[in-house]
Design a protein around this motif. Sequence first.
Motif, short mmCIF file in Angstrom:
data_model
loop_
_atom_site.label_atom_id
_atom_site.label_comp_id
_atom_site.label_asym_id
_atom_site.label_seq_id
_atom_site.Cartn_x
_atom_site.Cartn_y
_atom_site.Cartn_z
N ALA A 24 -5.14 -40.23 -60.99
CA ALA A 24 -4.90 -41.18 -62.07
C ALA A 24 -3.63 -40.82 -62.82
O ALA A 24 -3.33 -39.64 -63.04
CB ALA A 24 -6.08 -41.20 -63.03
N SER A 25 -2.90 -41.85 -63.22
CA SER A 25 -1.71 -41.65 -64.05
C SER A 25 -1.59 -42.82 -65.02
O SER A 25 -2.09 -43.92 -64.76
CB SER A 25 -0.46 -41.53 -63.19
N PHE A 29 -6.66 -39.63 -69.37
CA PHE A 29 -7.72 -39.44 -68.38
C PHE A 29 -8.99 -38.84 -68.97
O PHE A 29 -10.09 -39.27 -68.65
CB PHE A 29 -7.18 -38.56 -67.25
N ASN A 30 -8.84 -37.88 -69.83
CA ASN A 30 -10.03 -37.16 -70.31
C ASN A 30 -10.92 -38.04 -71.18
O ASN A 30 -12.07 -37.66 -71.47
CB ASN A 30 -9.63 -35.88 -71.06
N TYR A 32 -11.69 -41.21 -70.28
CA TYR A 32 -12.25 -42.26 -69.43
C TYR A 32 -13.48 -41.82 -68.67
O TYR A 32 -13.55 -40.69 -68.16
CB TYR A 32 -11.20 -42.74 -68.43
N SER A 53 -16.71 -38.63 -69.57
CA SER A 53 -15.66 -37.72 -70.03
C SER A 53 -16.21 -36.32 -70.28
O SER A 53 -15.47 -35.33 -70.16
CB SER A 53 -15.02 -38.27 -71.30
N ARG A 71 -14.72 -34.14 -61.52
CA ARG A 71 -13.44 -34.50 -62.09
C ARG A 71 -12.69 -33.25 -62.55
O ARG A 71 -13.32 -32.24 -62.89
CB ARG A 71 -13.60 -35.46 -63.27
N ASN A 73 -9.91 -32.60 -65.34
CA ASN A 73 -9.15 -33.21 -66.42
C ASN A 73 -7.75 -32.60 -66.58
O ASN A 73 -6.93 -33.16 -67.32
CB ASN A 73 -9.91 -33.10 -67.74
N THR A 74 -7.50 -31.49 -65.92
CA THR A 74 -6.14 -30.92 -65.97
C THR A 74 -5.25 -31.54 -64.91
O THR A 74 -4.03 -31.63 -65.09
CB THR A 74 -6.18 -29.41 -65.79
N GLU A 75 -5.87 -31.98 -63.82
CA GLU A 75 -5.11 -32.59 -62.72
C GLU A 75 -5.23 -34.11 -62.71
O GLU A 75 -4.62 -34.78 -61.89
CB GLU A 75 -5.59 -32.04 -61.39
N ASN A 76 -6.04 -34.65 -63.63
CA ASN A 76 -6.26 -36.11 -63.68
C ASN A 76 -6.75 -36.66 -62.35
O ASN A 76 -6.25 -37.68 -61.85
CB ASN A 76 -5.00 -36.85 -64.13
N THR A 77 -7.72 -35.96 -61.77
CA THR A 77 -8.27 -36.41 -60.50
C THR A 77 -9.79 -36.48 -60.57
O THR A 77 -10.43 -35.76 -61.35
CB THR A 77 -7.88 -35.48 -59.35
#
Length: 114
Positions: A24-25, A29-30, A32, A53, A71, A73-77
């Motif tokens: 995700a970009s 992110f954190n 969602y 979240s 998930r 949250n540091t890599e937004n994946t």
Amino acid sequence: QVQLVESGGGLVQPGGSLRLSCAASGIAFNHYRMAWYRQAPGKQRDLVASITSSGSTNYVDSVKGRFLISRDNTENTVLLQMKSLKPEDTAVYYCNALYSRNYWGKGTLVTVSS
């Protein structure tokens, strides 16, 4: 610009495993709720698994014990690890992000067949 990019789909034999990834970009992110949906040919798009979240997860009954959503949250994946795959798991898998708005990826095809 918001982007959800799925990867990891492919052809696998029944009983096999796959790992789907969604990068995700453009979003916080954190905040969602992230989810995976799937749509089989001729059918509606259905929720497979979701993760809030705070990390709480939910699964549709048909994948419980076989799929694992996580998930980073540091890599937004967000990942979907799938094992013991069945032909009925064949579908296009979509990444979804829900918070203030609802976003979708373009999907990745998973085919379970011998």
